[in-house]
Motif scaffolding. Structure first.
Motif, PDB file in Angstrom:
ATOM      1  N   VAL A 125      47.715  20.125  23.836  1.00 30.11           N
ATOM      2  CA  VAL A 125      48.080  19.259  24.959  1.00 30.11           C
ATOM      3  C   VAL A 125      46.894  18.333  25.260  1.00 30.11           C
ATOM      4  O   VAL A 125      45.771  18.804  25.444  1.00 30.11           O
ATOM      5  N   PRO A 126      47.096  17.016  25.294  1.00 28.12           N
ATOM      6  CA  PRO A 126      45.979  16.105  25.571  1.00 28.12           C
ATOM      7  C   PRO A 126      45.389  16.331  26.963  1.00 28.12           C
ATOM      8  O   PRO A 126      46.116  16.623  27.912  1.00 28.12           O
ATOM      9  N   THR A 127      44.087  16.187  27.055  1.00 28.06           N
ATOM     10  CA  THR A 127      43.439  16.272  28.360  1.00 28.06           C
ATOM     11  C   THR A 127      43.839  15.095  29.241  1.00 28.06           C
ATOM     12  O   THR A 127      43.792  15.172  30.460  1.00 28.06           O
ATOM     13  N   CYS A 128      44.207  13.999  28.624  1.00 27.88           N
ATOM     14  CA  CYS A 128      44.798  12.843  29.296  1.00 27.88           C
ATOM     15  C   CYS A 128      45.465  12.000  28.215  1.00 27.88           C
ATOM     16  O   CYS A 128      45.224  12.192  27.023  1.00 27.88           O
ATOM     17  N   GLY A 129      46.326  11.105  28.630  1.00 22.70           N
ATOM     18  CA  GLY A 129      46.964  10.242  27.661  1.00 22.70           C
ATOM     19  C   GLY A 129      48.104  10.901  26.896  1.00 22.70           C
ATOM     20  O   GLY A 129      48.535  12.020  27.207  1.00 22.70           O
ATOM     21  N   VAL A 130      48.585  10.193  25.870  1.00 25.16           N
ATOM     22  CA  VAL A 130      49.761  10.604  25.088  1.00 25.16           C
ATOM     23  C   VAL A 130      49.435  10.498  23.605  1.00 25.16           C
ATOM     24  O   VAL A 130      48.964   9.460  23.139  1.00 25.16           O
ATOM     25  N   LEU A 131      49.682  11.575  22.858  1.00 28.07           N
ATOM     26  CA  LEU A 131      49.500  11.549  21.408  1.00 28.07           C
ATOM     27  C   LEU A 131      50.467  10.556  20.779  1.00 28.07           C
ATOM     28  O   LEU A 131      51.636  10.473  21.161  1.00 28.07           O
ATOM     29  N   PRO A 349      58.949  22.809  34.343  1.00 29.48           N
ATOM     30  CA  PRO A 349      57.984  21.806  34.811  1.00 29.48           C
ATOM     31  C   PRO A 349      56.597  21.912  34.206  1.00 29.48           C
ATOM     32  O   PRO A 349      55.840  20.935  34.234  1.00 29.48           O
ATOM     33  N   HIS A 350      56.236  23.074  33.649  1.00 31.73           N
ATOM     34  CA  HIS A 350      54.875  23.229  33.125  1.00 31.73           C
ATOM     35  C   HIS A 350      54.804  23.089  31.608  1.00 31.73           C
ATOM     36  O   HIS A 350      53.736  23.276  31.025  1.00 31.73           O
ATOM     37  N   LYS A 351      55.907  22.764  30.976  1.00 32.86           N
ATOM     38  CA  LYS A 351      55.898  22.587  29.526  1.00 32.86           C
ATOM     39  C   LYS A 351      55.632  21.122  29.175  1.00 32.86           C
ATOM     40  O   LYS A 351      56.278  20.220  29.711  1.00 32.86           O
ATOM     41  N   PRO A 352      54.683  20.863  28.265  1.00 28.44           N
ATOM     42  CA  PRO A 352      54.489  19.482  27.799  1.00 28.44           C
ATOM     43  C   PRO A 352      55.700  19.018  27.020  1.00 28.44           C
ATOM     44  O   PRO A 352      56.353  19.800  26.327  1.00 28.44           O
ATOM     45  N   LEU A 353      55.993  17.747  27.133  1.00 22.46           N
ATOM     46  CA  LEU A 353      57.199  17.191  26.529  1.00 22.46           C
ATOM     47  C   LEU A 353      56.826  16.222  25.410  1.00 22.46           C
ATOM     48  O   LEU A 353      55.928  15.384  25.559  1.00 22.46           O
ATOM     49  N   MET A 354      57.511  16.359  24.275  1.00 23.25           N
ATOM     50  CA  MET A 354      57.274  15.522  23.108  1.00 23.25           C
ATOM     51  C   MET A 354      58.534  14.734  22.772  1.00 23.25           C
ATOM     52  O   MET A 354      59.610  15.312  22.650  1.00 23.25           O
ATOM     53  N   VAL A 355      58.393  13.424  22.622  1.00 20.98           N
ATOM     54  CA  VAL A 355      59.478  12.636  22.046  1.00 20.98           C
ATOM     55  C   VAL A 355      59.260  12.714  20.535  1.00 20.98           C
ATOM     56  O   VAL A 355      58.502  11.952  19.954  1.00 20.98           O
ATOM     57  N   ALA A 356      59.901  13.697  19.911  1.00 19.10           N
ATOM     58  CA  ALA A 356      59.582  14.075  18.532  1.00 19.10           C
ATOM     59  C   ALA A 356      60.127  13.097  17.501  1.00 19.10           C
ATOM     60  O   ALA A 356      59.629  13.036  16.374  1.00 19.10           O
ATOM     61  N   GLU A 357      61.165  12.382  17.845  1.00 16.21           N
ATOM     62  CA  GLU A 357      61.683  11.269  17.043  1.00 16.21           C
ATOM     63  C   GLU A 357      62.123  10.198  18.015  1.00 16.21           C
ATOM     64  O   GLU A 357      62.858  10.479  18.960  1.00 16.21           O
ATOM     65  N   PRO A 385      54.924  11.293  33.358  1.00 12.06           N
ATOM     66  CA  PRO A 385      53.702  12.028  32.996  1.00 12.06           C
ATOM     67  C   PRO A 385      53.966  13.308  32.214  1.00 12.06           C
ATOM     68  O   PRO A 385      53.037  13.879  31.652  1.00 12.06           O
ATOM     69  N   GLY A 386      55.214  13.783  32.179  1.00 12.12           N
ATOM     70  CA  GLY A 386      55.492  14.977  31.389  1.00 12.12           C
ATOM     71  C   GLY A 386      55.395  14.729  29.901  1.00 12.12           C
ATOM     72  O   GLY A 386      55.206  15.662  29.115  1.00 12.12           O
ATOM     73  N   ILE A 387      55.519  13.482  29.481  1.00 13.69           N
ATOM     74  CA  ILE A 387      55.444  13.146  28.062  1.00 13.69           C
ATOM     75  C   ILE A 387      53.991  13.191  27.603  1.00 13.69           C
ATOM     76  O   ILE A 387      53.144  12.462  28.106  1.00 13.69           O
ATOM     77  N   LYS A 388      53.722  14.029  26.609  1.00 14.63           N
ATOM     78  CA  LYS A 388      52.365  14.183  26.082  1.00 14.63           C
ATOM     79  C   LYS A 388      52.260  13.768  24.620  1.00 14.63           C
ATOM     80  O   LYS A 388      51.161  13.761  24.065  1.00 14.63           O
ATOM     81  N   ALA A 389      53.372  13.440  23.991  1.00 11.77           N
ATOM     82  CA  ALA A 389      53.340  12.974  22.601  1.00 11.77           C
ATOM     83  C   ALA A 389      54.579  12.136  22.324  1.00 11.77           C
ATOM     84  O   ALA A 389      55.665  12.447  22.805  1.00 11.77           O
ATOM     85  N   MET A 390      54.399  11.063  21.525  1.00 14.14           N
ATOM     86  CA  MET A 390      55.507  10.234  21.065  1.00 14.14           C
ATOM     87  C   MET A 390      55.347  10.020  19.568  1.00 14.14           C
ATOM     88  O   MET A 390      54.305   9.526  19.117  1.00 14.14           O
TER      89      MET A 390
END
Length: 430
Positions: A125-131, A349-357, A385-390
């Motif tokens: 999980v990023p400390t800030c920002g989005v992968l 609410p505490h799970k990081p969210l990934m837009v995997a495709e 802010p729940g999105i941590k990766a795209m």
């Protein structure tokens, strides 16, 4: 005297404005100038729990008419000509409703990432920002390192996440090529490896299918000996499309959850502690609104991230809209469904969210939509802010011939390059 004061104040304000514009203003951030009265939106802290039920945001999107030929997944769905999604009207009062939750206006999350050194932390999980990542050359023979380097060349930046797909129980992974991709000198990457077992039913795997267990043991041994880096591991992504809610089918929603749990626990028991699990949904409204959909969840202890696959369509109708529509796609026939992003934030609410495709299906009839959509992502990402990766799904042709190439037009490529340079997407892989 009063007129002189006003004249002086006006002159000073013009001078300040011109000086700011001379330095580049908004264009330095790669953002299109926005109307001066548009509010700046930010949601509550990412770790703050949201209400169990969220009100839908804005008008619903539209799904294909029943019986149409559209199919979900990486090809999405298509129906007849349907009313396009319309953005909700934002007021310029002190608050805005995001899924029914009052939000105070303050600087966007994307801008707050400036000046910080964002990097991957626990469970990636990023400390800030989005992968920022890609599945390059998907549906082509060139997928892999060649496609990755070509994608990075044309988009002008390093991809933090490399997405690849595996199936069956013959080949362990990551492969030698995937290991080399993740360890490339000066270009360290996180692997997102997608696996579908396919050799027997979910129910049989959950009960301890001998062949599948033997494969999982080999996989764990391979990881212990050859690959100790943390990586994302998705188990049978978009599984809701294969749910068969019949007793004894072996493919019920609960069978899927039990299969997922068995796979994760077996790998952990054999020492594969670098696996970061991702539950990836299709987020297709006719599936998400089924009574069994929640039964697919395997449990917080075996799910590290929640992901979903979603695409924007350039032609009006199903899936045509802005970034908010992409994340919270709704249905005219299911008005109670709040959208997938809102649903996950309420339930987990505490799970990081990934837009995997994700991606934009290009259309020659509406060629400007792709560039417009990329600009929209840059403006709106801070509201989610729940999105941590795209992770972009790059293909010149999916099974329906649809093209998600980011260079479909020069304007699209320019906007995608600009999007990837925004501070919010600068996360170092550590």
């Amino acid at each position: 005297m009063h007129r002189a004061v006003l004249t002086t104040a006006f002159a000073m304000s013009v001078t300040v404005t011109l000086a700011w514009a001379w330095t580049g203003g908004i264009d330095q951030l790669g953002l299109r100038h926005e109307p001066p009265r548009e509010p700046r939106i930010v949601v509550p802290d990412a770790d703050a729990p949201l209400p169990r039920t969220l009100a839908p945001l804005g008008p619903p999107a539209y799904e294909p008419e029943p019986g149409s030929a559209g199919t979900p997944g990486d090809g999405g769905a298509s129906g007849g000509v349907l009313p396009p999604y319309r953005k909700p009207v934002l007021s310029n009062s002190g608050t805005q409703l995001l899924g029914g939750v009052p939000v105070r206006h303050q600087p966007r999350a994307a801008n707050r990432a400036e000046g910080k050194k964002c990097r991957t932390g626990a469970r990636l999980v990023p400390t800030c920002g989005v992968l920022w990542g890609v599945a390059p050359g998907a549906k082509t023979e060139a997928r892999g390192v060649q496609a990755l380097h070509e994608f990075e060349r044309k988009t002008g930046r390093h991809q933090a996440v490399f997405h690849a797909y595996h199936s069956g129980i013959n080949q362990v992974f990551p492969t030698e090529q995937e290991i080399a991709i993740s360890r490339e000198h000066g270009r360290k990457r996180i692997l997102l490896l997608n696996w579908k077992p396919e050799t027997t039913t979910w129910a049989q795997i959950a009960k301890g299918d001998r062949r599948t267990d033997a494969f999982l043991d080999r996989l764990a041994e391979h990881l212990r000996k050859n690959y100790r880096e943390r990586f994302f591991f998705a188990i049978h992504h978009e599984a809701e499309d294969q749910v068969r809610e019949r007793t004894g089918s072996g493919y019920t929603a609960r069978d899927y959850a039990a299969m997922f749990r068995h796979v994760v626990k077996r790998l952990r028991a054999k020492g594969a502690h670098n696996v970061v699990t991702v539950l990836i949904h299709m987020a297709y409204v006719p599936h998400t609104t089924k009574s069994w959909f929640s039964d697919m969840y395997p449990g917080d202890d075996v799910v590290d991230w929640i992901g979903f696959d979603t695409y924007s369509y350039s032609d009006p109708g199903y899936g045509h809209g802005d970034f908010e529509e992409l994340l919270n796609r709704r249905s005219a026939s299911k008005p109670g469904w709040p959208g997938f992003y809102n649903w996950v934030r309420a339930r987990h609410p505490h799970k990081p969210l990934m837009v995997a495709e994700w991606g934009v299906w290009f259309s020659k009839r509406n060629p400007g939509h792709m560039a417009d959509f990329y600009r929209e992502v840059g403006r709106e990402i801070g509201r989610f802010p729940g999105i941590k990766a795209m992770v972009h799904f790059e293909t010149p042709a999916n099974h329906k011939g649809q093209d998600s190439s980011v260079d479909s037009t020069p304007a699209a490529l320019r906007e995608y390059r600009r999007l990837g340079r925004l501070p919010v997407f600068q996360v170092a892989v550590s």
